[in-house]
Scaffold this active site. Structure first.
Site, PDB file in Angstrom:
ATOM      1  N   PHE A   1     -14.234  25.775 -21.317  1.00  0.00           N
ATOM      2  CA  PHE A   1     -13.957  26.724 -20.245  1.00  0.00           C
ATOM      3  C   PHE A   1     -12.466  26.978 -20.066  1.00  0.00           C
ATOM      4  CE2 PHE A   1     -13.499  27.547 -15.571  1.00  0.00           C
ATOM      5  CZ  PHE A   1     -14.135  28.774 -15.540  1.00  0.00           C
ATOM      6  N   TYR A   2     -11.623  26.049 -20.463  1.00  0.00           N
ATOM      7  CA  TYR A   2     -10.184  26.183 -20.260  1.00  0.00           C
ATOM      8  C   TYR A   2      -9.622  27.234 -21.211  1.00  0.00           C
ATOM      9  CZ  TYR A   2     -10.809  21.627 -17.956  1.00  0.00           C
ATOM     10  OH  TYR A   2     -11.235  20.596 -17.153  1.00  0.00           O
ATOM     11  N   GLY A   3      -9.365  28.402 -20.658  1.00  0.00           N
ATOM     12  CA  GLY A   3      -8.867  29.501 -21.477  1.00  0.00           C
ATOM     13  C   GLY A   3      -9.881  29.980 -22.495  1.00  0.00           C
TER      14      GLY A   3
END
Length: 339
Positions: free
Chosen positions: A54-56
């Site tokens: 989900f991070y970036g």
């Protein structure tokens, strides 16, 4: 650096772990900067790196993969899935269909053939425990993951998942990753007792309370943290919960000064003092941030200091209850509690 056993796995991990959420666009961190942070963290004894798809939308994983190239076996690598990736309705959640795809994508971005810890980023109320646990068990048996865990699960869901694993004879979650800090102590009354009961490793995120405990948020000075620009309402002092946090921070700063510590050392030392906690996840954007947080690696707070903290923020209390991340969905969505 101190080390603790991750739950009952036998795996030793550093009490400060490197969270990679800020790698990439979220933290405006370049690949060279991310690699330098990883280099310095590993040199200091950090041996667990945690990221998520989900991070970036995968950018963090790609940067972590490049940063750890050639030294995969020297660290414990963790990632997460279930949060939405793009607009496709089935590119999210904890179904077997998505977890298989999400893990393969993560392994590709990380440039590895397995991860040590694969975590369900949030509880998915649309998917049964049997569906998720059976998929994770099969991925474990296939050698793509060594262990699996949960993140930000309500206490009752942690218990339910443990029961389901035993009842269905499936692999079980061996870790939980909750939000925990001096200012947000609610999990002390429900989540942490459950993790202790089931022998789960606990990897704490946001131990600096989104910057409130970094020393960058003080009365009489402008708040210029990156988080304050993205989520200004969390630092708006016209909101009562933020006023309470501000007052607590000033009192905590005095406790830290009297103990000869920085506020960061006090905050990280507090989190790691709880017997249920395995490690605190730090998420530096710069080398300067990293070094200020690594300074807490060997901090052990005295009983007097811990008592002083308890007098400022009552054990089991969240000063900003609206920012809890493990609240049952029905409390947030009226349609889920009404016929």
């Amino acid at each position: 650096m101190q080390y603790r056993t991750l739950g009952r796995t036998g795996v030793q991990v550093s009490t400060l772990a490197l969270g990679a959420m800020n790698f990439g666009a979220i933290g405006r961190t370049t690949q060279d900067e991310a690699t330098a942070i990883v280099d310095a963290a590993l040199e200091a004894g950090v041996n667990l790196i945690d990221t998520a798809d989900f991070y970036g939308e995968g950018e963090s994983e790609e940067m972590v993969g490049k940063a750890i190239a050639g030294r995969r076996d020297d660290l414990v690598l963790a990632t997460k899935a279930t949060m939405p990736i793009g607009e496709e309705r089935n590119h999210r959640g904890s179904s077997r269909r998505w977890l298989y795809r999400a893990l393969d994508d993560s392994l590709c971005r990380l440039g590895v053939d397995h991860v040590d810890l694969f975590q369900i980023h949030r509880w998915d109320p649309t998917t049964t425990d049997e569906e998720t646990l059976s998929a994770l068990t099969d991925l474990q048996r296939a050698g793509k993951i060594r262990y699996f865990g949960s993140s930000t699960f309500p206490a009752y869901r942690i218990v339910q998942a443990q029961w389901a694993a035993r009842e269905l004879r499936l692999g079980r979650y061996v870790t939980e990753q909750p939000s925990y800090s001096i200012l947000q102590r609610g999990i002390e009354s429900h989540v942490l007792p459950v993790t202790q009961e089931y022998g789960l490793g606990v990897l704490v995120w946001s131990p600096l309370a989104s910057g409130w405990l970094s020393g960058a948020v003080r009365k009489g000075q402008e708040v210029t943290t990156s988080r304050s620009k993205v989520l200004p309402e969390r630092f708006d002092l016209s909101i009562p919960s933020n006023q309470a946090r501000s007052e607590a921070v000033e009192r905590l700063a005095e406790v830290a000064d009297q103990a000869g510590l920085t506020l960061i050392q006090l905050a990280l030392g507090f989190v790691n003092a709880h017997p249920a906690v395995t490690a605190a996840l730090i998420g530096p954007r710069t080398l300067e941030h990293l070094h200020s947080q690594l300074a807490a690696a060997d901090i052990v707070l005295s009983a007097d200091v811990l008592d002083a903290i308890d007098e400022i923020v009552t054990p089991g209390t969240d000063l900003a209850p609206q920012e809890k991340f493990d609240t049952p969905p029905a409390l947030l969505d009226a349609s889920l509690r009404r016929r």
